[in-house]
Design a protein around this motif. Structure first.
Motif, PDB file in Angstrom:
ATOM      1  N   GLY B 104     -18.008   2.664   5.365  1.00  0.00           N
ATOM      2  CA  GLY B 104     -18.237   1.276   4.972  1.00  0.00           C
ATOM      3  C   GLY B 104     -16.929   0.522   5.046  1.00  0.00           C
ATOM      4  N   LYS B 105     -16.945  -0.684   4.543  1.00  0.00           N
ATOM      5  CA  LYS B 105     -15.756  -1.513   4.698  1.00  0.00           C
ATOM      6  C   LYS B 105     -15.302  -2.030   3.340  1.00  0.00           C
ATOM      7  CE  LYS B 105     -13.979  -4.303   8.239  1.00  0.00           C
ATOM      8  NZ  LYS B 105     -14.230  -4.310   9.624  1.00  0.00           N
ATOM      9  N   ILE B 106     -14.030  -1.806   3.024  1.00  0.00           N
ATOM     10  CA  ILE B 106     -13.477  -2.374   1.803  1.00  0.00           C
ATOM     11  C   ILE B 106     -12.254  -3.180   2.211  1.00  0.00           C
ATOM     12  CG2 ILE B 106     -12.520  -1.890  -0.476  1.00  0.00           C
ATOM     13  CD1 ILE B 106     -13.987   0.741  -0.484  1.00  0.00           C
ATOM     14  N   GLU B 107     -12.272  -4.471   1.876  1.00  0.00           N
ATOM     15  CA  GLU B 107     -11.156  -5.317   2.295  1.00  0.00           C
ATOM     16  C   GLU B 107     -10.472  -5.930   1.094  1.00  0.00           C
ATOM     17  OE1 GLU B 107     -12.787  -8.132   5.024  1.00  0.00           O
ATOM     18  OE2 GLU B 107     -12.502  -6.780   6.740  1.00  0.00           O
ATOM     19  N   LEU B 108      -9.143  -5.898   1.128  1.00  0.00           N
ATOM     20  CA  LEU B 108      -8.355  -6.561   0.106  1.00  0.00           C
ATOM     21  C   LEU B 108      -7.733  -7.783   0.763  1.00  0.00           C
ATOM     22  CD1 LEU B 108      -6.974  -6.648  -2.687  1.00  0.00           C
ATOM     23  CD2 LEU B 108      -5.202  -5.168  -1.745  1.00  0.00           C
ATOM     24  N   GLU B 109      -8.149  -8.956   0.348  1.00  0.00           N
ATOM     25  CA  GLU B 109      -7.717 -10.223   0.944  1.00  0.00           C
ATOM     26  C   GLU B 109      -7.790 -10.167   2.467  1.00  0.00           C
ATOM     27  OE1 GLU B 109      -3.953 -10.937  -1.082  1.00  0.00           O
ATOM     28  OE2 GLU B 109      -5.018 -12.375  -2.354  1.00  0.00           O
ATOM     29  N   GLY B 110      -8.924  -9.656   2.946  1.00  0.00           N
ATOM     30  CA  GLY B 110      -9.164  -9.666   4.379  1.00  0.00           C
ATOM     31  C   GLY B 110      -8.616  -8.480   5.153  1.00  0.00           C
ATOM     32  N   HIS B 111      -7.865  -7.583   4.473  1.00  0.00           N
ATOM     33  CA  HIS B 111      -7.320  -6.424   5.175  1.00  0.00           C
ATOM     34  C   HIS B 111      -8.101  -5.174   4.801  1.00  0.00           C
ATOM     35  CE1 HIS B 111      -3.950  -8.727   6.607  1.00  0.00           C
ATOM     36  NE2 HIS B 111      -3.765  -9.189   5.369  1.00  0.00           N
ATOM     37  N   ASP B 112      -8.555  -4.479   5.817  1.00  0.00           N
ATOM     38  CA  ASP B 112      -9.312  -3.252   5.587  1.00  0.00           C
ATOM     39  C   ASP B 112      -8.400  -2.203   4.964  1.00  0.00           C
ATOM     40  OD1 ASP B 112     -10.865  -1.058   5.578  1.00  0.00           O
ATOM     41  OD2 ASP B 112     -11.371  -1.100   7.722  1.00  0.00           O
ATOM     42  N   ILE B 113      -8.744  -1.770   3.752  1.00  0.00           N
ATOM     43  CA  ILE B 113      -7.828  -0.829   3.093  1.00  0.00           C
ATOM     44  C   ILE B 113      -7.987   0.586   3.631  1.00  0.00           C
ATOM     45  CG2 ILE B 113      -7.809  -2.208   0.974  1.00  0.00           C
ATOM     46  CD1 ILE B 113      -9.462   0.060  -0.329  1.00  0.00           C
ATOM     47  N   TYR B 114      -9.074   0.847   4.349  1.00  0.00           N
ATOM     48  CA  TYR B 114      -9.229   2.188   4.937  1.00  0.00           C
ATOM     49  C   TYR B 114      -8.760   2.209   6.384  1.00  0.00           C
ATOM     50  CZ  TYR B 114     -11.327   4.351   0.898  1.00  0.00           C
ATOM     51  OH  TYR B 114     -11.510   4.899  -0.333  1.00  0.00           O
ATOM     52  N   ASP B 115      -8.169   1.107   6.825  1.00  0.00           N
ATOM     53  CA  ASP B 115      -7.624   1.055   8.173  1.00  0.00           C
ATOM     54  C   ASP B 115      -6.453   2.033   8.288  1.00  0.00           C
ATOM     55  OD1 ASP B 115      -7.724  -0.900  10.674  1.00  0.00           O
ATOM     56  OD2 ASP B 115      -5.649  -0.300  10.304  1.00  0.00           O
ATOM     57  N   LYS B 116      -6.271   2.546   9.497  1.00  0.00           N
ATOM     58  CA  LYS B 116      -5.195   3.530   9.696  1.00  0.00           C
ATOM     59  C   LYS B 116      -3.828   2.919   9.406  1.00  0.00           C
ATOM     60  CE  LYS B 116      -7.031   6.961  12.881  1.00  0.00           C
ATOM     61  NZ  LYS B 116      -8.252   6.293  13.418  1.00  0.00           N
ATOM     62  N   LYS B 117      -3.741   1.592   9.648  1.00  0.00           N
ATOM     63  CA  LYS B 117      -2.430   0.953   9.500  1.00  0.00           C
ATOM     64  C   LYS B 117      -2.103   0.648   8.030  1.00  0.00           C
ATOM     65  CE  LYS B 117      -3.301  -1.522  13.289  1.00  0.00           C
ATOM     66  NZ  LYS B 117      -3.512  -2.816  13.943  1.00  0.00           N
ATOM     67  N   THR B 118      -3.123   0.696   7.200  1.00  0.00           N
ATOM     68  CA  THR B 118      -2.873   0.386   5.794  1.00  0.00           C
ATOM     69  C   THR B 118      -2.161   1.553   5.121  1.00  0.00           C
ATOM     70  OG1 THR B 118      -4.886  -0.902   5.741  1.00  0.00           O
ATOM     71  CG2 THR B 118      -3.935  -0.285   3.628  1.00  0.00           C
ATOM     72  N   ASP B 119      -1.055   1.227   4.468  1.00  0.00           N
ATOM     73  CA  ASP B 119      -0.315   2.279   3.776  1.00  0.00           C
ATOM     74  C   ASP B 119      -0.863   2.411   2.366  1.00  0.00           C
ATOM     75  OD1 ASP B 119       2.825   3.565   4.063  1.00  0.00           O
ATOM     76  OD2 ASP B 119       1.754   3.613   2.159  1.00  0.00           O
ATOM     77  N   VAL B 120      -1.214   3.635   2.019  1.00  0.00           N
ATOM     78  CA  VAL B 120      -1.859   3.846   0.735  1.00  0.00           C
ATOM     79  C   VAL B 120      -0.902   3.538  -0.415  1.00  0.00           C
ATOM     80  CG1 VAL B 120      -1.342   6.301   0.565  1.00  0.00           C
ATOM     81  CG2 VAL B 120      -3.425   5.409  -0.457  1.00  0.00           C
ATOM     82  N   VAL B 121       0.399   3.716  -0.160  1.00  0.00           N
ATOM     83  CA  VAL B 121       1.392   3.431  -1.199  1.00  0.00           C
ATOM     84  C   VAL B 121       1.401   1.938  -1.537  1.00  0.00           C
ATOM     85  CG1 VAL B 121       3.870   3.330  -1.593  1.00  0.00           C
ATOM     86  CG2 VAL B 121       2.844   5.426  -0.721  1.00  0.00           C
ATOM     87  N   THR B 122       1.384   1.103  -0.482  1.00  0.00           N
ATOM     88  CA  THR B 122       1.354  -0.349  -0.695  1.00  0.00           C
ATOM     89  C   THR B 122       0.057  -0.749  -1.386  1.00  0.00           C
ATOM     90  OG1 THR B 122       2.176  -0.300   1.546  1.00  0.00           O
ATOM     91  CG2 THR B 122       2.024  -2.443   0.490  1.00  0.00           C
ATOM     92  N   LEU B 123      -1.044  -0.153  -0.926  1.00  0.00           N
ATOM     93  CA  LEU B 123      -2.338  -0.485  -1.503  1.00  0.00           C
ATOM     94  C   LEU B 123      -2.331  -0.204  -2.997  1.00  0.00           C
ATOM     95  CD1 LEU B 123      -5.385  -1.135  -1.297  1.00  0.00           C
ATOM     96  CD2 LEU B 123      -5.737   1.317  -1.009  1.00  0.00           C
TER      97      LEU B 123
END
Lengths: 426, 292
Positions: B104-123
């Motif tokens: 599914g899709k979870i977005e934080l202010e429009g950014h997919d948090i499960y995207d490969k580019k999303t850093d879990v530390v920043t999230l």
């Protein structure tokens, strides 16, 4: 008449209490047996060993005869080193017992003094050449047979033929004792010397130093490797067939008989890698192989005992896996890891079998000066002494065991202290 | 715990028995069976069709819901309904469970948090979390709060760090109680204080959203009241998603309420509406204490 529920419970209750009392008594008996065995062990070792901490010395009025030591009066160190100091002692003994004429008797008379006395006299002259020409009162170690007689280990009532000391020798010793020329003193040699064929000159210092170097090598290798392995397996590795296999094998390694590690060390470190034989370096390598599984298992248990809430807290703050481990998990697990390591080291300190395989069982007189020098270790020294025929080595074997036990008690005590001191509660 | 079969049994009456799905409830877009309006006008976080599996077992079934700025969203439901699981998707804490899988899709202010580019530390720095059991680090009060800013490099000087620590503790309403014992271990505080310390710890990195997983379940009523007040104050600056077992708590602190049942998001709505006039029978049964 019908039994009420309370009656039934009451009847059953007595049985339950009886079972409980029985179980408690089994426990008490087991504890008592264990304590009795320990007490017996300690009493036996201390009873046999404590006399080794004293050694009989003989008072000699040695005349540092210039004619014997340095006939040319050059005071040349070479000449002083080569001089026959045995002659001085023999002369002193002849003067002390002028009645002894016969050559064979004289030889026996000289034998009352330890061969080490010669080196003592030599050292005295080397340190202070002004002694030449004077007469000094010197306390030199007595031969082990004299020592045994004084300590009461030689039975005077036995027939002469069955005794190590003959009537004549006993008479000389008694005469020395009567003029208070014999004295039991603290056996410093035992704590400062290396091994020797002469019990009165043998000490454990060489073995202690050998054990120290061996353990340092073991610690330096097994602690970092063990902790890193445990951290990786526990915190980073995925659970799959490979990590399962590794885990099973680590547990298996912990159960491998230690002599097998000795054989491995012999073939890999000595034969293949050509490392020096009898060296603490190789001993340490072999013992690290043996200790590693213990350290890894203890470290993993310690990591597992860190509550998951701490990890979640750290991860929830945005800590990376590495930061979580380094900042929170490792500090909390460290006391447990150290405890495990110390217990592993204590096991390594008491280990002899694998070291026999790599030649640490040799007769080595010199105190090792580094991890590459040939040496032996405490348990092997005990094994070597237990194997010697001289009566005086019996007490030294027990005394060395006492020293080893003291080290083990100190190490285990340190482990307990560490656990108590740094243990965290949640 | 209920298994899948029982789940069907429990759900079937609501679906088959009469009550045609109330038409006005489904206002707009995401294709979902949830009753009530799952979207908000200006979401900080949106979730669409989220499924979570633990191995073979599906723990969350097709959940879509938005989280608004400066609101408290409470998630209620019987034990094992998946509300904590869903909460842990929002900052990817489920990543730590090896068998867990999120689609599914979870977005934080429009950014997919499960995207490969999303850093879990920043999230996780942006989406903080407070856990069920207070879990302060076994370090000093100061170190507990300073930890986040320190690892994220938020303070360059000691004075800055001191200020962050003080502000965070003040916002968490703990400053007056601990200002003289900053160097004492955080684990030595009372349960309620520990939980507020954990809240201070998470607001020290200035997140956008704070997730709270039953934050008061280990606390006494007075400490609970204190935390509830605090949640209300924190709403000025943060969005808060709170999982709770206490319906009164949900009613007291939240603006919107989501009702979960066996992995399904059954109903979402204004807290006042849900509590006074639930649309779904399951919700009503739960709220009136018929099960749960």
């Amino acid at each position: 008449m019908t039994m009420t529920t309370a009656d039934k419970i009451q009847a059953n209750l007595n049985k339950r209490y009886a079972a409980e009392r029985r179980f408690r008594s089994y426990g008490l008996v087991s504890v008592a047996i264990g304590l009795a065995a320990l007490l017996f062990l300690f009493l036996s070792i201390i009873g046999k060993g404590y006399t080794a901490f004293q050694q009989t010395y003989v008072k000699l009025d040695v005349q540092f005869d210039a004619a014997i030591i340095d006939p040319q009066r050059t005071r040349d160190p070479q000449t002083l080193a080569r001089a026959d100091y045995g002659k001085l002692i023999k002369k002193t003994m002849r003067e002390r017992f002028p009645d002894v004429k016969n050559r064979r008797d004289k030889r026996k008379l000289y034998k009352l003094i330890s061969p080490g006395a010669v080196y003592m006299i030599q050292d005295m002259v080397r340190n202070d050449p002004r002694l030449i020409g004077t007469t000094q009162t010197v306390w030199v170690p007595a031969d082990d047979d004299v020592d045994m007689l004084i300590k009461g280990y030689i039975n005077r009532d036995e027939p002469e033929s069955a005794r190590r000391l003959k009537d004549k020798e006993i008479a000389w010793i008694d005469s020395l004792a009567a003029t208070s020329s014999l004295e039991k003193r603290f056996n410093k040699t035992f704590f400062t010397a290396g091994d020797s064929r002469e019990p009165e000159l043998a000490g454990i210092w060489g073995a202690v130093v050998g054990s120290f170097y061996t353990l340092v090598v073991t610690l330096v290798l097994s602690f970092p490797i063990g902790v890193a392995t445990a951290v990786y397996l526990e915190e980073f590795a995925p659970t799959n067939r490979w990590t399962d296999l590794i885990e099973v094998n680590i547990n298996n390694l912990a159960a491998v008989p230690s002599i097998v590690f000795g054989l491995l060390g012999l073939s890999v470190f000595l034969n293949f890698m050509a490392l020096p034989r009898s060296a603490p370096l190789v001993g340490g390598l072999v013992l690290s192989l043996m200790t590693l599984p213990t350290v890894i298992i203890a470290s993993r248990a310690s990591l597992q005992s860190v509550p998951p809430s701490i990890r979640e807290g750290a991860l929830g703050m945005g800590a990376s896996q590495m930061q979580m481990v380094a900042h929170h998990v490792l500090p909390l697990a460290m006391p447990g890891m150290l405890t495990g390591t110390i217990i592993g080291m204590a096991r390594a300190l008491g280990e002899s079998a694998p070291l026999l395989m790599i030649g640490m069982v040799a007769f080595i007189v010199n105190v090792p000066e580094g991890p590459l020098d040939p040496s032996t270790v405490l348990p092997v020294q005990i094994y070597l002494w237990a194997d010697t025929p001289e009566r005086a080595f019996v007490e030294r074997t027990s005394a060395a065991t006492l020293v080893l036990l003291a080290f083990l008690v100190v190490m285990n005590g340190a482990a307990v202290w560490l656990r108590k001191r740094f243990e965290q509660r949640w | 715990m209920l298994n899948q079969k029982q789940a069907v049994l429990l759900e079937s009456p609501a679906q088959t028995n009469d009550v045609p799905p109330p038409a006005p409830a489904k206002i707009q877009e995401p294709d979902t069976k949830t009753v009530g309006r799952v979207t908000v006008d200006k979401p900080i976080m949106t979730t669409r069709n989220v499924d979570v599996y633990y191995g073979e077992k599906q723990a969350i079934i097709d959940v879509s819901i938005d989280i608004a700025y400066n609101e408290v969203l409470s998630m209620i439901g019987p034990s094992g309904c998946g509300k904590s699981t869903f909460l842990r998707c929002l900052n990817r804490m489920n990543d730590t469970i090896e068998s867990a899988r999120v689609t599914g899709k979870i977005e934080l202010e429009g950014h997919d948090i499960y995207d490969k580019k999303t850093d879990v530390v920043t999230l996780r720095a942006r989406v903080g979390m407070v856990f069920q059991k207070p879990n302060p680090f076994p370090k000093s009060v100061y170190e507990n709060v300073a930890y986040g800013p320190r690892i994220h490099g938020l303070a360059r000087k000691q004075a800055e760090l001191d200020e962050i620590v003080q502000t965070s503790l003040q916002r968490a309403g703990l400053w007056e109680e601990v200002k003289d014992r900053l160097s004492e271990p955080g684990t030595g505080l009372s349960g309620g204080q520990q939980q507020r310390l954990c809240i201070a710890r998470s607001i020290a990195v200035n997140p956008d959203i704070i997730l709270m997983d039953e934050p008061c379940s280990a606390l006494d009523p007075i400490a609970t009241a204190r935390i509830e007040e605090l949640i209300d104050e924190l709403r000025q600056n943060y969005s808060i998603v709170i999982v709770t077992h206490s319906m009164q708590q949900a009613a007291r602190v939240s603006q919107r309420t989501a009702y979960f049942h066996l992995g399904d998001l059954i109903e979402v709505g204004e807290t006042s509406t849900i509590f006074t006039n639930p649309q779904e029978k399951l919700t009503e049964d739960y709220l009136t204490g018929r099960f749960g």
